[in-house]
Motif scaffolding. Structure first.
Motif, PDB file in Angstrom:
ATOM      1  N   TRP A   1      -2.053  46.645  -2.578  1.00  0.00           N
ATOM      2  CA  TRP A   1      -1.616  47.597  -3.738  1.00  0.00           C
ATOM      3  C   TRP A   1      -2.809  47.825  -4.353  1.00  0.00           C
ATOM      4  CZ3 TRP A   1       3.593  49.078  -4.515  1.00  0.00           C
ATOM      5  CH2 TRP A   1       4.569  48.665  -3.536  1.00  0.00           C
ATOM      6  N   SER A   2      -3.081  49.223  -4.719  1.00  0.00           N
ATOM      7  CA  SER A   2      -4.165  49.550  -5.540  1.00  0.00           C
ATOM      8  C   SER A   2      -3.789  49.726  -6.986  1.00  0.00           C
ATOM      9  CB  SER A   2      -4.871  50.935  -5.072  1.00  0.00           C
ATOM     10  OG  SER A   2      -5.341  50.801  -3.796  1.00  0.00           O
ATOM     11  N   GLU A   3      -4.453  49.332  -7.955  1.00  0.00           N
ATOM     12  CA  GLU A   3      -4.154  49.268  -9.359  1.00  0.00           C
ATOM     13  C   GLU A   3      -4.791  50.900  -9.814  1.00  0.00           C
ATOM     14  OE1 GLU A   3      -4.198  46.534 -12.608  1.00  0.00           O
ATOM     15  OE2 GLU A   3      -6.343  47.442 -12.887  1.00  0.00           O
ATOM     16  N   ILE A   4      -3.861  51.830  -9.849  1.00  0.00           N
ATOM     17  CA  ILE A   4      -4.169  53.425 -10.060  1.00  0.00           C
ATOM     18  C   ILE A   4      -4.291  53.643 -11.716  1.00  0.00           C
ATOM     19  CG2 ILE A   4      -3.724  54.069  -7.658  1.00  0.00           C
ATOM     20  CD1 ILE A   4      -0.937  55.202  -8.757  1.00  0.00           C
ATOM     21  N   MET A   5      -3.709  52.927 -12.487  1.00  0.00           N
ATOM     22  CA  MET A   5      -3.650  52.999 -13.804  1.00  0.00           C
ATOM     23  C   MET A   5      -3.531  51.647 -14.667  1.00  0.00           C
ATOM     24  SD  MET A   5      -3.649  54.587 -16.671  1.00  0.00           S
ATOM     25  CE  MET A   5      -3.899  56.399 -16.108  1.00  0.00           C
ATOM     26  N   ASN A   6      -4.175  51.577 -15.413  1.00  0.00           N
ATOM     27  CA  ASN A   6      -4.114  50.375 -16.594  1.00  0.00           C
ATOM     28  C   ASN A   6      -4.215  50.857 -17.879  1.00  0.00           C
ATOM     29  OD1 ASN A   6      -4.194  48.029 -17.938  1.00  0.00           O
ATOM     30  ND2 ASN A   6      -5.511  46.832 -16.298  1.00  0.00           N
ATOM     31  N   THR A   7      -3.336  50.850 -18.779  1.00  0.00           N
ATOM     32  CA  THR A   7      -3.461  51.313 -20.277  1.00  0.00           C
ATOM     33  C   THR A   7      -4.351  50.571 -20.934  1.00  0.00           C
ATOM     34  OG1 THR A   7      -1.584  50.149 -20.907  1.00  0.00           O
ATOM     35  CG2 THR A   7      -1.337  52.474 -19.940  1.00  0.00           C
ATOM     36  N   ASP A   8      -4.534  49.226 -20.418  1.00  0.00           N
ATOM     37  CA  ASP A   8      -5.489  48.206 -21.302  1.00  0.00           C
ATOM     38  C   ASP A   8      -6.900  48.460 -20.694  1.00  0.00           C
ATOM     39  OD1 ASP A   8      -5.714  46.169 -23.165  1.00  0.00           O
ATOM     40  OD2 ASP A   8      -6.247  45.032 -21.400  1.00  0.00           O
ATOM     41  N   ALA A   9      -7.262  49.616 -19.844  1.00  0.00           N
ATOM     42  CA  ALA A   9      -8.619  49.538 -19.313  1.00  0.00           C
ATOM     43  C   ALA A   9      -9.763  49.879 -20.494  1.00  0.00           C
ATOM     44  CB  ALA A   9      -8.562  50.884 -18.247  1.00  0.00           C
ATOM     45  N   GLY A  10     -10.776  49.400 -20.450  1.00  0.00           N
ATOM     46  CA  GLY A  10     -11.923  49.494 -21.484  1.00  0.00           C
ATOM     47  C   GLY A  10     -12.050  50.985 -21.600  1.00  0.00           C
ATOM     48  N   ILE A  11     -12.212  51.738 -20.822  1.00  0.00           N
ATOM     49  CA  ILE A  11     -12.282  53.504 -21.207  1.00  0.00           C
ATOM     50  C   ILE A  11     -11.246  53.884 -21.905  1.00  0.00           C
ATOM     51  CG2 ILE A  11     -13.503  53.656 -18.731  1.00  0.00           C
ATOM     52  CD1 ILE A  11     -11.003  54.898 -17.722  1.00  0.00           C
ATOM     53  N   TYR A  12     -10.223  53.162 -22.050  1.00  0.00           N
ATOM     54  CA  TYR A  12      -9.099  53.611 -23.046  1.00  0.00           C
ATOM     55  C   TYR A  12      -9.279  52.848 -24.330  1.00  0.00           C
ATOM     56  CZ  TYR A  12      -7.538  55.573 -18.751  1.00  0.00           C
ATOM     57  OH  TYR A  12      -7.215  56.203 -17.209  1.00  0.00           O
ATOM     58  N   GLY A  13      -9.979  52.234 -24.606  1.00  0.00           N
ATOM     59  CA  GLY A  13     -10.114  51.361 -25.682  1.00  0.00           C
ATOM     60  C   GLY A  13      -9.215  49.913 -25.635  1.00  0.00           C
ATOM     61  N   GLY A  14      -9.032  49.494 -24.425  1.00  0.00           N
ATOM     62  CA  GLY A  14      -8.450  48.309 -24.000  1.00  0.00           C
ATOM     63  C   GLY A  14      -9.158  47.241 -23.799  1.00  0.00           C
TER      64      GLY A  14
END
Length: 728
Positions: free
Chosen positions: A677-690
């Motif tokens: 299962w691929s993680e296709i979105m993570n709202t905590d990703a560094g590119i979003y400021g997470g």
């Protein structure tokens, strides 16, 4: 020279001289009294008047003024078409006599107007530049059935209500007049004497297709030249593109305060240059504009309109707006307008008591007046009013190729006791609170739109549990295509505003919406209404320190884009601006220099593209088979997990939300498909400021039964984060 009136009694002479004659064609123009033809005209201020043959140019008669009344008359030779040669102080004018032209509107037009079935009403009423009997001019027509007299006034007659009285066409109650040698760009209003003979405030044209720039209140004759459209391909494919199984993401904008041009002013050309490319880049499928129908007060944001057939002059001419819609379609973006048939302001120049009676509204304020908004309510039971409103809706959909209308304040239309105390409202014929006339109007409106504007969508802002808002009218529903999910908006924002430590006690703020999520075809709105009047901006609503506020907002968007229903956000949500919306300012674009704000914008862009690219996230928005809870009862940890499912062959997507600031490791969730299962979105990703807590781009299942499945994922849940995982 003073004349003696020919076959004209004193009362008629006085009525003409005072601008209150209700049957001007009976006394003006050319007539024959048995002694030969004569011509009578009303030309106050003229010095000399000759009657000239249109064919030969020869003088065929001279008129004399009657008793300094402004009424001129005299015998003429022959019956050829004629014109006047008028000597004014400082100028000589040659012009045809408006009262030499015959009936203008046909019987079919008048019949359709009376029956509320003239769906191209602006082509019959209002001001239409045209040529009649070889003479170019403008045909004016207005519905005012109870008026004693009506005259058209404007620059062309020095705003003198004596100069151009109109003819009444019974039984439709329509007044008409052709004024020669004027054209597009002329300003005008109607001067009306009510049924008691009293002069009303000068009225703007209810069916005008253009207006003066506010605060001026005059109507303007619009150009008759049709816009040449280039969007045939778009119109052909939009029916499928706006179906419930397609991704729809609306960017709601108030054009005047979205972004200011260098000079401070904003127009449709600027919107073509800036707004459309921005919507494309951000992945929105539609731009939804706050009302652009002409309105007197800018601070109403357009929600108190008076010109339901005219784009506001604030942003340019009608053809400029058409050019904007055409450009949006060329870029692959739909255009939806907010449209307001629920009420109208009571400005003196507007619709209120238009002909001296409650014409568009109810006479009884318990039915015809909104206490909250200080506005009048349309009389939906009157056929002509229904026809007026339906023709307005079709005008935007057909003339301007708009892709849909968001109908404002539907709840206020449906209930007679809306925002009223006992004794302040009138029950329906059965003693109930439902406004049966409004229901009939809405059903009629939506049925006509489906027939005449295929592919266009009608969206209801309806905040109650009225059943069948999006059910077809043939099945007893209201017939809208979509409904704003106000319950989801209220519950979700209330939940997200809670400090995470208390969210465990408000778990149903997220889960309850799924009880009714498929009862209608919904749009999930985070609209302008949530960021005004002291409510604060979305980022302000979020609890915690600075990092948590941004993380909560990212989580809110992750929950929204994964939840069943189409998406709508108001401008400023995409930049996480701190202050409330101010209609006199612009979106806080400089905030994007801060990585936190830029991260929010990037997240929304990526969510839109993810939503559009993955059928599981939109294909079954209105089908309960498209959603399945996996974890809906972990209130202790404020964790939610669910599957979004598309059609056969569409990869399912697992969405997991951890709405506390505590990372969770090894959180086991059963899934229906073994493998990666691929993680296709993570709202905590560094590119979003997470904080970049996640699952390394994806992970395989383990052969452990969980949640009724034979395999599971052991996930790392980021703090205040939402992750999307797709079965590969």
């Amino acid at each position: 020279m003073t004349a003696t009136a020919i076959a004209l009694d004193r009362g008629a002479l006085d009525a003409l001289a005072q601008g209150r004659h209700g049957d001007p064609f009976a006394v003006l123009g050319r007539h024959d009294d048995g002694d030969g033809p004569y011509v009578r005209a009303i030309l106050p201020g003229a010095l000399e008047v000759e009657v000239v043959s249109r064919d030969s140019g020869a003088t065929v008669g001279e008129l004399a003024e009657i008793e300094a009344t402004g009424v001129w008359e005299g015998r003429v030779r022959g019956v050829d078409p004629y014109l006047f040669r008028i000597t004014w102080p400082g100028a000589v004018q040659e012009i045809e006599d408006p009262y030499a032209f015959g009936l203008l509107l046909g019987d079919l037009d008048l019949h359709l107007i009376a029956e509320a079935r003239h769906f191209q009403l602006a082509s019959a009423l209002g001001a239409n530049a045209m040529t009649v009997d070889g003479v170019a001019g403008v045909r004016f027509a207005v519905w005012a059935p109870n008026a004693r007299s009506v005259a058209v006034i404007g620059d062309f007659n020095a705003w003198d209500s004596r100069r151009n009285p109109m003819r009444l066409r019974q039984p439709a109650g329509v007044w008409e007049l052709f004024v020669p040698r004027i054209g597009p760009g002329e300003r005008y209003k109607f001067a009306i004497h009510g049924p008691d003979g009293g002069r009303l405030p000068d009225k703007a044209d209810p069916v005008a297709r253009a207006y003066e720039m506010s605060p001026a209140t005059g109507s303007v004759v619009a150009s008759p030249e049709p816009y040449v459209w280039t969007d045939a391909d778009w119109i052909e494919r939009r029916t499928k593109a706006q179906e419930p199984d397609q991704p729809l993401s609306f960017y709601e904008a108030h054009l005047g305060s979205w972004m200011k041009a260098d000079g401070g002013e904003v127009d449709w050309a600027f919107a073509i240059e800036k707004l459309i490319p921005y919507a494309v880049d951000m992945g929105f499928t539609h731009i939804e504009l706050l009302p652009i129908t002409e309105h007197p007060f800018g601070g109403s944001w357009g929600y108190q309109p008076l010109g339901l057939f005219a784009p506001t002059a604030r942003y340019g001419a009608p053809e400029d707006f058409a050019r904007f819609v055409d450009a949006a379609h060329a870029a692959g973006v739909g255009v939806v307008l907010d449209w307001v048939p629920a009420h109208f302001p009571t400005d003196a120049h507007g619709l209120g008591r238009f002909d001296g009676t409650a014409l568009y509204e109810h006479a009884d304020p318990r039915e015809g007046f909104h206490i909250d908004w200080n506005t009048a309510i349309y009389n939906f039971g009157r056929r002509e009013v229904q026809g007026f409103l339906i023709a307005s809706a079709l005008h935007w959909l057909e003339t301007f190729h708009v892709d849909g209308l968001r109908v404002d304040a539907v709840a206020s239309m449906l209930y007679r006791d809306y925002s009223r105390k006992a004794g302040e409202w009138v029950p329906n014929q059965y003693g109930g609170r439902e406004n049966l006339e409004a229901v009939g109007f809405i059903q009629h409106l939506n049925a006509v739109v489906r027939e005449r504007a295929p592919g266009a969508i009608m969206i209801a802002e309806e905040s109650t549990a009225w059943p069948g808002v999006t059910r077809p009218t043939t099945e007893g529903g209201l017939g809208f295509h979509y409904k704003w999910n106000m319950g989801w908006m209220h519950d979700t924002l209330h939940y997200m505003e809670q400090d995470p430590i208390y969210r465990q006690h408000n778990h149903d703020g997220i889960t309850f919406g799924l009880v009714y999520a498929f009862s209608e075809k919904f749009v999930l709105p985070l609209s302008h209404d949530e960021v005004v009047h002291g409510k604060g901006s979305l980022i302000q609503k979020m609890p915690g320190d600075l990092w948590q506020k941004f993380a909560n907002l990212r989580a809110l968007y992750g929950m929204m884009w994964s939840h069943p229903g189409k998406k709508l956000v108001f401008m400023g949500a995409d930049t996480a601006q701190w202050r409330e919306w101010n209609h006199d300012d612009q979106v806080d674009w400089p905030a994007l220099d801060d990585p936190n704000h830029a991260g929010i914008q990037r997240l929304m862009r990526d969510l839109n593209h993810l939503y559009r690219a993955n059928p599981a996230l939109h294909r079954r928005d209105a089908d309960p088979a498209g959603f399945r809870w996996v974890v809906g009862d972990d209130n202790a940890n404020s964790v939610f997990a669910f599957l979004r499912v598309g059609d056969d062959g569409d990869a399912p997507i697992l969405v997991v939300a951890n709405l506390t600031p505590v990372p969770r490791h090894g959180y086991r969730i059963g899934v229906p498909i073994a493998g990666t299962w691929s993680e296709i979105m993570n709202t905590d990703a560094g590119i979003y400021g997470g904080s970049n807590v996640g699952n390394g781009g994806g992970l395989p299942t383990t052969d452990v039964e969980s949640h009724g499945e034979r395999q599971a994922l052991d996930l790392t849940l980021p703090p205040l984060g939402v992750v999307f995982l797709r079965a590969e």
